[in-house]
Design a protein around this motif. Structure first.
Motif, mmCIF file in Angstrom:
data_model
loop_
_atom_site.group_PDB
_atom_site.id
_atom_site.type_symbol
_atom_site.label_atom_id
_atom_site.label_comp_id
_atom_site.label_asym_id
_atom_site.label_seq_id
_atom_site.Cartn_x
_atom_site.Cartn_y
_atom_site.Cartn_z
ATOM 1 N N THR A 195 -1.638 -10.604 -11.355
ATOM 2 C CA THR A 195 -0.816 -10.158 -12.483
ATOM 3 C C THR A 195 0.329 -11.122 -12.729
ATOM 4 N N HIS A 224 0.836 -1.199 0.000
ATOM 5 C CA HIS A 224 0.000 0.000 0.000
ATOM 6 C C HIS A 224 0.878 1.260 0.000
ATOM 7 N N LEU A 280 0.183 5.976 -7.503
ATOM 8 C CA LEU A 280 -0.945 5.187 -7.993
ATOM 9 C C LEU A 280 -2.028 5.098 -6.917
ATOM 10 N N ASP A 281 -3.205 4.735 -7.330
ATOM 11 C CA ASP A 281 -4.329 4.586 -6.410
ATOM 12 C C ASP A 281 -4.176 3.273 -5.646
ATOM 13 N N SER A 282 -3.934 3.374 -4.364
ATOM 14 C CA SER A 282 -3.683 2.171 -3.565
ATOM 15 C C SER A 282 -4.942 1.343 -3.328
ATOM 16 N N THR A 283 -6.112 1.871 -3.685
ATOM 17 C CA THR A 283 -7.326 1.059 -3.595
ATOM 18 C C THR A 283 -7.475 0.157 -4.812
ATOM 19 N N VAL A 284 -6.717 0.455 -5.862
ATOM 20 C CA VAL A 284 -6.775 -0.337 -7.097
ATOM 21 C C VAL A 284 -5.659 -1.375 -7.138
ATOM 22 N N TYR A 285 -4.498 -1.024 -6.606
ATOM 23 C CA TYR A 285 -3.326 -1.900 -6.655
ATOM 24 C C TYR A 285 -2.980 -2.391 -5.257
ATOM 25 N N THR A 314 -3.769 -7.915 -6.490
ATOM 26 C CA THR A 314 -3.509 -7.482 -7.861
ATOM 27 C C THR A 314 -2.151 -7.995 -8.332
ATOM 28 N N VAL A 329 2.733 1.658 -3.438
ATOM 29 C CA VAL A 329 1.815 2.095 -4.487
ATOM 30 C C VAL A 329 1.496 3.583 -4.325
#
Length: 90
Positions: free
Chosen positions: A43, A22, A30-35, A39, A25
């Motif tokens: 990936t 968290h 970057l948006d830490s709620t997305v990555y 994830t 990211v």
């Protein structure tokens, strides 16, 4: 923000690892709620599958007991997956 993974990740469990990811990211904007950790797991599995087409290897890496679970997790076509799986010797 600098996070020393050697000190924190080796002495902690999955929650601490999630916090570290968290922070990383967020630190790169970057948006830490997305990555997050899931994830990254998904990936990595997807990249391994795309490069090798080895469903069995991905299944083992993910710890899935059923090949069908791995197929669903990767979001690939079941018929294609089974054909590739049958062609793969272990």
């Amino acid at each position: 923000m600098k996070v020393d993974v050697r000190d924190s990740a080796t002495k902690s469990g999955s929650r601490q690892y999630a916090r570290i990811v968290h922070q990383w990211v967020a630190a790169i904007g970057l948006d830490s709620t997305v990555y997050g950790t899931h994830t990254m797991r998904r990936t990595k599995a997807t990249l391994i599958y795309k490069r090798t087409k080895n469903l069995r290897a991905v299944q083992l890496l993910l710890g899935h007991t059923k090949l069908e679970s791995t197929v669903r997790y990767l979001g690939i076509d079941v018929d294609d997956a089974l054909e590739i799986s049958e062609q793969t010797e272990i």
